[in-house]
Motif scaffolding. Structure first.
Motif, PDB file in Angstrom:
ATOM      1  N   ILE A   1       0.832  -1.244  -0.045  1.00  0.00           N
ATOM      2  CA  ILE A   1       0.032   0.135   0.078  1.00  0.00           C
ATOM      3  C   ILE A   1       0.959   1.369   0.007  1.00  0.00           C
ATOM      4  O   ILE A   1       1.985   1.284   0.631  1.00  0.00           O
ATOM      5  CB  ILE A   1      -1.099  -0.051   1.258  1.00  0.00           C
ATOM      6  CG1 ILE A   1      -0.139  -0.194   2.333  1.00  0.00           C
ATOM      7  CG2 ILE A   1      -2.129  -1.113   0.894  1.00  0.00           C
ATOM      8  CD1 ILE A   1      -1.269  -0.239   3.729  1.00  0.00           C
ATOM      9  N   GLN A   2       0.333   2.186  -0.573  1.00  0.00           N
ATOM     10  CA  GLN A   2       1.111   3.324  -0.751  1.00  0.00           C
ATOM     11  C   GLN A   2       0.950   4.609   0.454  1.00  0.00           C
ATOM     12  O   GLN A   2      -0.164   4.551   1.178  1.00  0.00           O
ATOM     13  CB  GLN A   2       0.849   4.139  -2.288  1.00  0.00           C
ATOM     14  CG  GLN A   2      -0.607   4.423  -2.316  1.00  0.00           C
ATOM     15  CD  GLN A   2      -0.986   4.719  -3.912  1.00  0.00           C
ATOM     16  OE1 GLN A   2       0.012   4.537  -4.678  1.00  0.00           O
ATOM     17  NE2 GLN A   2      -2.144   4.895  -4.118  1.00  0.00           N
ATOM     18  N   VAL A   3       1.952   5.238   0.600  1.00  0.00           N
ATOM     19  CA  VAL A   3       1.760   6.062   1.766  1.00  0.00           C
ATOM     20  C   VAL A   3       1.360   7.463   1.399  1.00  0.00           C
ATOM     21  O   VAL A   3       1.261   8.321   2.370  1.00  0.00           O
ATOM     22  CB  VAL A   3       3.398   6.084   2.518  1.00  0.00           C
ATOM     23  CG1 VAL A   3       3.689   4.844   3.084  1.00  0.00           C
ATOM     24  CG2 VAL A   3       4.420   6.879   1.322  1.00  0.00           C
ATOM     25  N   GLY A   4       1.255   7.614   0.229  1.00  0.00           N
ATOM     26  CA  GLY A   4       0.786   9.163  -0.210  1.00  0.00           C
ATOM     27  C   GLY A   4      -0.346   9.675   0.635  1.00  0.00           C
ATOM     28  O   GLY A   4      -0.518  10.758   1.088  1.00  0.00           O
ATOM     29  N   LEU A   5      -1.533   8.882   0.604  1.00  0.00           N
ATOM     30  CA  LEU A   5      -2.748   9.190   1.112  1.00  0.00           C
ATOM     31  C   LEU A   5      -2.534   9.511   2.488  1.00  0.00           C
ATOM     32  O   LEU A   5      -3.095  10.689   3.155  1.00  0.00           O
ATOM     33  CB  LEU A   5      -3.726   7.964   0.955  1.00  0.00           C
ATOM     34  CG  LEU A   5      -4.667   8.152  -0.197  1.00  0.00           C
ATOM     35  CD1 LEU A   5      -5.269   6.785  -0.659  1.00  0.00           C
ATOM     36  CD2 LEU A   5      -5.435   9.449  -0.165  1.00  0.00           C
ATOM     37  N   ILE A   6      -2.069   8.691   3.573  1.00  0.00           N
ATOM     38  CA  ILE A   6      -1.877   8.911   4.770  1.00  0.00           C
ATOM     39  C   ILE A   6      -0.820  10.103   5.131  1.00  0.00           C
ATOM     40  O   ILE A   6      -1.088  10.847   5.970  1.00  0.00           O
ATOM     41  CB  ILE A   6      -1.294   7.425   5.556  1.00  0.00           C
ATOM     42  CG1 ILE A   6      -1.250   7.589   7.169  1.00  0.00           C
ATOM     43  CG2 ILE A   6       0.091   7.339   5.182  1.00  0.00           C
ATOM     44  CD1 ILE A   6      -2.865   7.775   7.479  1.00  0.00           C
ATOM     45  N   GLU A   7       0.183  10.303   4.194  1.00  0.00           N
ATOM     46  CA  GLU A   7       0.806  11.361   4.466  1.00  0.00           C
ATOM     47  C   GLU A   7       0.320  12.636   4.238  1.00  0.00           C
ATOM     48  O   GLU A   7       0.399  13.688   4.855  1.00  0.00           O
ATOM     49  CB  GLU A   7       2.291  11.112   3.637  1.00  0.00           C
ATOM     50  CG  GLU A   7       3.204  10.133   4.442  1.00  0.00           C
ATOM     51  CD  GLU A   7       4.735  10.348   3.711  1.00  0.00           C
ATOM     52  OE1 GLU A   7       4.595  10.584   2.596  1.00  0.00           O
ATOM     53  OE2 GLU A   7       5.408  10.038   4.508  1.00  0.00           O
ATOM     54  N   GLN A   8      -0.735  12.586   3.281  1.00  0.00           N
ATOM     55  CA  GLN A   8      -1.640  13.664   3.029  1.00  0.00           C
ATOM     56  C   GLN A   8      -2.304  14.179   4.256  1.00  0.00           C
ATOM     57  O   GLN A   8      -2.415  15.391   4.510  1.00  0.00           O
ATOM     58  CB  GLN A   8      -2.454  13.529   1.565  1.00  0.00           C
ATOM     59  CG  GLN A   8      -2.299  14.321   0.601  1.00  0.00           C
ATOM     60  CD  GLN A   8      -3.002  13.773  -0.531  1.00  0.00           C
ATOM     61  OE1 GLN A   8      -4.457  13.553  -0.392  1.00  0.00           O
ATOM     62  NE2 GLN A   8      -2.603  13.704  -1.933  1.00  0.00           N
ATOM     63  N   ASP A   9      -2.853  13.009   4.999  1.00  0.00           N
ATOM     64  CA  ASP A   9      -3.554  13.322   6.140  1.00  0.00           C
ATOM     65  C   ASP A   9      -2.769  13.947   7.211  1.00  0.00           C
ATOM     66  O   ASP A   9      -3.025  14.697   7.950  1.00  0.00           O
ATOM     67  CB  ASP A   9      -4.226  12.014   6.672  1.00  0.00           C
ATOM     68  CG  ASP A   9      -5.389  11.440   6.047  1.00  0.00           C
ATOM     69  OD1 ASP A   9      -5.784  12.118   5.273  1.00  0.00           O
ATOM     70  OD2 ASP A   9      -6.140  10.615   6.428  1.00  0.00           O
ATOM     71  N   LEU A  10      -1.723  13.285   7.257  1.00  0.00           N
ATOM     72  CA  LEU A  10      -0.685  14.057   8.210  1.00  0.00           C
ATOM     73  C   LEU A  10      -0.187  15.463   7.985  1.00  0.00           C
ATOM     74  O   LEU A  10      -0.098  16.030   9.004  1.00  0.00           O
ATOM     75  CB  LEU A  10       0.596  13.039   8.450  1.00  0.00           C
ATOM     76  CG  LEU A  10       0.607  11.451   8.762  1.00  0.00           C
ATOM     77  CD1 LEU A  10       1.813  10.964   8.702  1.00  0.00           C
ATOM     78  CD2 LEU A  10      -0.326  11.382  10.150  1.00  0.00           C
ATOM     79  N   ARG A  11      -0.117  15.770   6.800  1.00  0.00           N
ATOM     80  CA  ARG A  11       0.324  17.134   6.343  1.00  0.00           C
ATOM     81  C   ARG A  11      -0.730  18.163   6.725  1.00  0.00           C
ATOM     82  O   ARG A  11      -0.478  19.267   7.064  1.00  0.00           O
ATOM     83  CB  ARG A  11       0.611  16.897   4.872  1.00  0.00           C
ATOM     84  CG  ARG A  11       1.499  18.195   4.524  1.00  0.00           C
ATOM     85  CD  ARG A  11       1.990  17.875   3.191  1.00  0.00           C
ATOM     86  NE  ARG A  11       2.827  19.054   2.931  1.00  0.00           N
ATOM     87  CZ  ARG A  11       4.073  18.906   2.421  1.00  0.00           C
ATOM     88  NH1 ARG A  11       4.212  17.913   1.434  1.00  0.00           N
ATOM     89  NH2 ARG A  11       5.046  19.846   1.931  1.00  0.00           N
ATOM     90  N   ALA A  12      -2.147  17.423   6.611  1.00  0.00           N
ATOM     91  CA  ALA A  12      -3.280  18.529   6.645  1.00  0.00           C
ATOM     92  C   ALA A  12      -3.226  18.972   8.151  1.00  0.00           C
ATOM     93  O   ALA A  12      -3.971  20.009   8.583  1.00  0.00           O
ATOM     94  CB  ALA A  12      -4.643  17.546   6.624  1.00  0.00           C
ATOM     95  N   SER A  13      -2.702  18.175   8.978  1.00  0.00           N
ATOM     96  CA  SER A  13      -2.700  18.529  10.572  1.00  0.00           C
ATOM     97  C   SER A  13      -1.965  19.954  10.625  1.00  0.00           C
ATOM     98  O   SER A  13      -1.050  20.274  10.004  1.00  0.00           O
ATOM     99  CB  SER A  13      -2.124  17.674  11.397  1.00  0.00           C
ATOM    100  OG  SER A  13      -1.626  18.102  12.651  1.00  0.00           O
ATOM    101  N   PRO A  14      -2.562  20.653  11.521  1.00  0.00           N
ATOM    102  CA  PRO A  14      -1.967  22.112  11.905  1.00  0.00           C
ATOM    103  C   PRO A  14      -0.581  21.849  12.548  1.00  0.00           C
ATOM    104  O   PRO A  14       0.346  22.630  12.626  1.00  0.00           O
ATOM    105  CB  PRO A  14      -2.758  22.799  12.595  1.00  0.00           C
ATOM    106  CG  PRO A  14      -3.683  21.855  13.356  1.00  0.00           C
ATOM    107  CD  PRO A  14      -3.506  20.684  12.355  1.00  0.00           C
ATOM    108  N   HIS A  15      -0.252  20.628  13.168  1.00  0.00           N
ATOM    109  CA  HIS A  15       0.910  20.093  13.777  1.00  0.00           C
ATOM    110  C   HIS A  15       1.839  19.414  12.851  1.00  0.00           C
ATOM    111  O   HIS A  15       1.395  19.151  11.918  1.00  0.00           O
ATOM    112  CB  HIS A  15       0.986  19.817  15.227  1.00  0.00           C
ATOM    113  CG  HIS A  15      -0.403  20.387  15.841  1.00  0.00           C
ATOM    114  ND1 HIS A  15      -0.013  21.631  16.400  1.00  0.00           N
ATOM    115  CD2 HIS A  15      -1.413  19.897  16.334  1.00  0.00           C
ATOM    116  CE1 HIS A  15      -1.184  22.120  16.958  1.00  0.00           C
ATOM    117  NE2 HIS A  15      -2.138  21.001  17.044  1.00  0.00           N
ATOM    118  N   GLN A  16       3.111  19.288  13.230  1.00  0.00           N
ATOM    119  CA  GLN A  16       3.945  18.357  12.549  1.00  0.00           C
ATOM    120  C   GLN A  16       3.628  16.866  13.203  1.00  0.00           C
ATOM    121  O   GLN A  16       3.866  16.942  14.448  1.00  0.00           O
ATOM    122  CB  GLN A  16       5.440  18.458  12.850  1.00  0.00           C
ATOM    123  CG  GLN A  16       5.685  20.213  12.581  1.00  0.00           C
ATOM    124  CD  GLN A  16       5.740  20.329  10.947  1.00  0.00           C
ATOM    125  OE1 GLN A  16       5.875  19.469  10.043  1.00  0.00           O
ATOM    126  NE2 GLN A  16       5.304  21.731  10.630  1.00  0.00           N
TER     127      GLN A  16
END
Ligand code: ADP
Length: 619
Positions: free
Chosen positions: A184-199
């Motif tokens: 499975i690719q990480v793009g989608l989950i990383e997008q979610d992570l990136r959407a957070s106001p935090h790191q």
């Protein structure tokens, strides 16, 4: 004084400095407390966030987890693994895998035989297809071959794309005959992570960052990897030989946990500022991963700063109020002290004055006693002087009297002898006439002697209403001899009868003195004139004796009433007449004064009180 002031100032300065330092320390301490409270609050709040992200990652993985086990039970796949040479089966499975992949949203799905060789793959048609690749080295293959679900994060050796691998053994009643792998690719989950106001990022058990919203942190390590680990990673070609440098976050340690930790990083190269973050993390047991959350502390710190400033302002205001109160109290106290001081001074002064007054009073009492004594003595002396003056006058008068008596006596003798002779001759009428004259003469002599007795008597001191006219008449009668001798004209004018307060005989004595002096003073005048005027003025009476005599010398006017002041030859005057008269009039409550008459002569003015009572003999 100066030194004391200086030391006082110094003391005050040191005290305020100490107070300021104390305040500063307090503020620092308070600030630290505020910061730690704010960070604690932030930590508590953001724990939910990190849990949410963990759930998100877990959910992401969970969505794909059943795929491989499901595929592994597909009979066509078992069939292919049993007949790997059957091209028709290979083509069918390739298509089937492609369809599944597209439907599931996974990155790739492929089938390995029991040696780890890829015999079919969803990307069979792509340039970099997995078909023909040997993945026996991958741990997920080894796990699956041991009959359990293999799971592994790795960078694809073929594609160079990071992915998560689920692998499941394909079994046909015996040991695994192959493995189905779903990447499975990480793009989608990383997008979610990136959407957070935090790191947000996720690290594995070795501390390698697998997923990160921030691209630069991907495939970096939290803390250096030891050689053992590096060797293992290399052997499994987990990250396709990526260098795995340390991530640019300071203060990280790998201990995931509950406690508050601060880290520093430059998450954004564009403003290249190192920022402070709160580091929260939560472990994922199955995968052995840790989800990290970096929350910027700026807001919390700013809030703490605001609190500190508010506290400082409050403290300052409090201090100011305290200072104002203190000053007012000081002012009030000093005023009170001053008032007390003034009061004390006043009391002291009053005491002093009282003491002074007491002394003065005592002295006054003494003086009063002395004066009373002196006055008594004076009165005594005066009485004696009056008596002496009377005696002196008596002396003077006795000369006149001897003349007065001798002359009638001689006349009486002559009349008596003549009467005898007339009787012898039988001339009764003439004898009677002579006897009558004798009787008249004796009457006159009796009257004279009566005056003398009255004069020689020492009067009582009492005063009462007396008649001015009676006293005047008596005085003039007594002086008749001298008046006639001098040839003076005595003229009495004014109010006929005035009643004044005094003593009959003493008043008469005063008039005798004044008229007697006037007779003396007018000896050279021709004709000698003496005017006595009686007046009534505002409840008082004035008796003015004027003459046309010598008057007084300028310097004498002040001394006229002094005892023994006389301008007369020795034997003629004692200088007591006016002095005695002055005292008598003063005893009556009246006044006596002397002045020259402008045309020549003297004026003596006697002022007397007029009683309301009816006339009554004073003596
Ligand atoms: P004395 O008659 O024994 O001298 P007084 O006290 O009666 O004593 O008078 C004091 C002096 O005042 C007199 O010696 C005289 O010089 C002066 N004096 C009194 N009355 C008159 C007067 N009417 N005119 C001028 N001199 C007077």
């Amino acid at each position: 004084m100066g030194k004391r002031l200086l030391s006082k100032n110094l003391k005050r300065t040191v005290l305020s400095a100490a107070l300021l330092v104390m305040l500063g320390v307090m503020m620092l301490f308070a600030h630290r407390v505020f910061v730690s409270q704010a960070l604690d609050g932030l930590f508590e709040r953001e724990r939910a966030t990190v849990a949410l992200h963990t759930e998100n990652v877990r959910g992401w993985l969970g969505r794909y987890r059943p795929l491989a086990p499901t595929y592994a039970h597909y009979s066509e796949i078992i069939g292919l693994l049993k007949n790997p040479q059957d091209q028709q089966r290979v083509d069918d499975i390739n298509l089937q895998l492609e369809r599944w992949t597209a439907a599931s949203g996974a990155s790739d799905t492929y089938l390995l035989d029991r040696s780890g060789m890829t015999i079919a793959a969803s990307n069979w048609n792509a340039a970099k297809t997995f078909v023909g690749n040997d993945y026996a080295f991958r741990p997920y293959f080894q796990d699956a071959m041991q009959g359990r679900l293999g799971r592994y994060f790795a960078m694809g050796t073929t594609t160079g794309v990071r992915g998560y691998f689920f692998a499941y053994p394909v079994q046909d009643g015996g040991p695994p005959i192959g493995v189905v792998v779903v990447k499975i690719q990480v793009g989608l989950i990383e997008q979610d992570l990136r959407a957070s106001p935090h790191q947000v990022f996720v690290s594995d058990q070795d501390g390698v960052i697998l997923l990160s919203g921030h691209p630069r942190w991907r495939l970096k390590t939290l803390g250096g990897l030891d050689n053992e680990v590096r060797r293992r990673i290399g052997k499994r070609r987990q990250f396709a030989g990526a260098p795995l440098p340390d991530v640019e976050i300071q203060g990280l340690d790998d201990g995931a946990g509950e406690r508050l930790r601060l880290v520093y990083a430059e998450p954004d190269r564009s403003n290249a500022a190192v920022k402070e973050f709160l580091h929260l993390s939560q472990g994922m047991t199955v995968e052995g991963w840790t989800v990290h959350l970096l929350v910027e502390t700026r807001g919390a710190r700013r809030q703490a700063l605001v609190y500190t400033m508010l506290l400082g302002l409050g403290l300052l205001a409090g201090l100011l109020i305290a200072f104002v109160f203190w000053q007012r109290r000081q002012f009030y106290l000093s005023r009170l002290a001053k008032r007390e001081q003034i009061q004390r001074a006043l009391e002291r002064r009053v005491e002093e004055r009282t003491a002074d007054l007491t002394t003065i009073n005592a002295r006054l009492a003494e003086e009063v006693a002395e004066r009373t004594q002196a006055e008594a003595t004076l009165r005594q002396t005066q009485a004696e002087l009056v008596q002496a003056g009377k005696l002196a006058a008596l002396g003077q008068m006795s000369t006149a009297l001897s003349h007065e008596y001798n002359q009638p006596l001689a006349a009486i003798r002559t009349y008596a002898e003549n009467a005898g002779a007339f009787l012898e001759r039988g001339q009764i009428d003439k004898a009677e006439s002579n006897l009558g004259r004798i009787a008249k003469l004796t009457e006159r002599m009796a009257s004279l002697s009566k005056h003398l007795t009255a004069f020689a008597r020492k009067p009582k001191d009492t005063t009462g209403p007396v008649s001015v006219k009676a006293a005047l008449d008596e005085a003039i009668a007594l002086l008749r001899g001298r008046i006639e001798a001098s040839g003076a004209v005595v003229d009495v004018r004014g109010v006929d009868d005035v009643i004044v307060t005094g003593g009959q005989v003493r008043l008469q004595h005063v008039f005798m003195n004044l008229i007697g002096n006037a007779i003396d003073a007018t000896a050279a005048a021709s004709p000698p004139r003496i005017t006595v005027t009686v007046r009534e003025v505002e409840g008082k009476a004035a008796v003015v004796v004027e003459d046309n005599g010598t008057g007084f010398a300028e310097d004498d006017v002040e001394r006229l009433f002094d005892p023994f002041f006389t301008r007369k030859e020795p034997g003629k005057g004692l200088g007591l007449g006016l002095s005695i008269s002055f005292n008598i009039i003063r005893d009556f409550g009246g006044m006596i004064s002397a002045e020259n008459i402008s045309g020549g002569g003297a004026r003596l003015i006697v002022s007397l009180n007029r009683p309301e009572a009816t006339l009554e003999a004073a003596e």
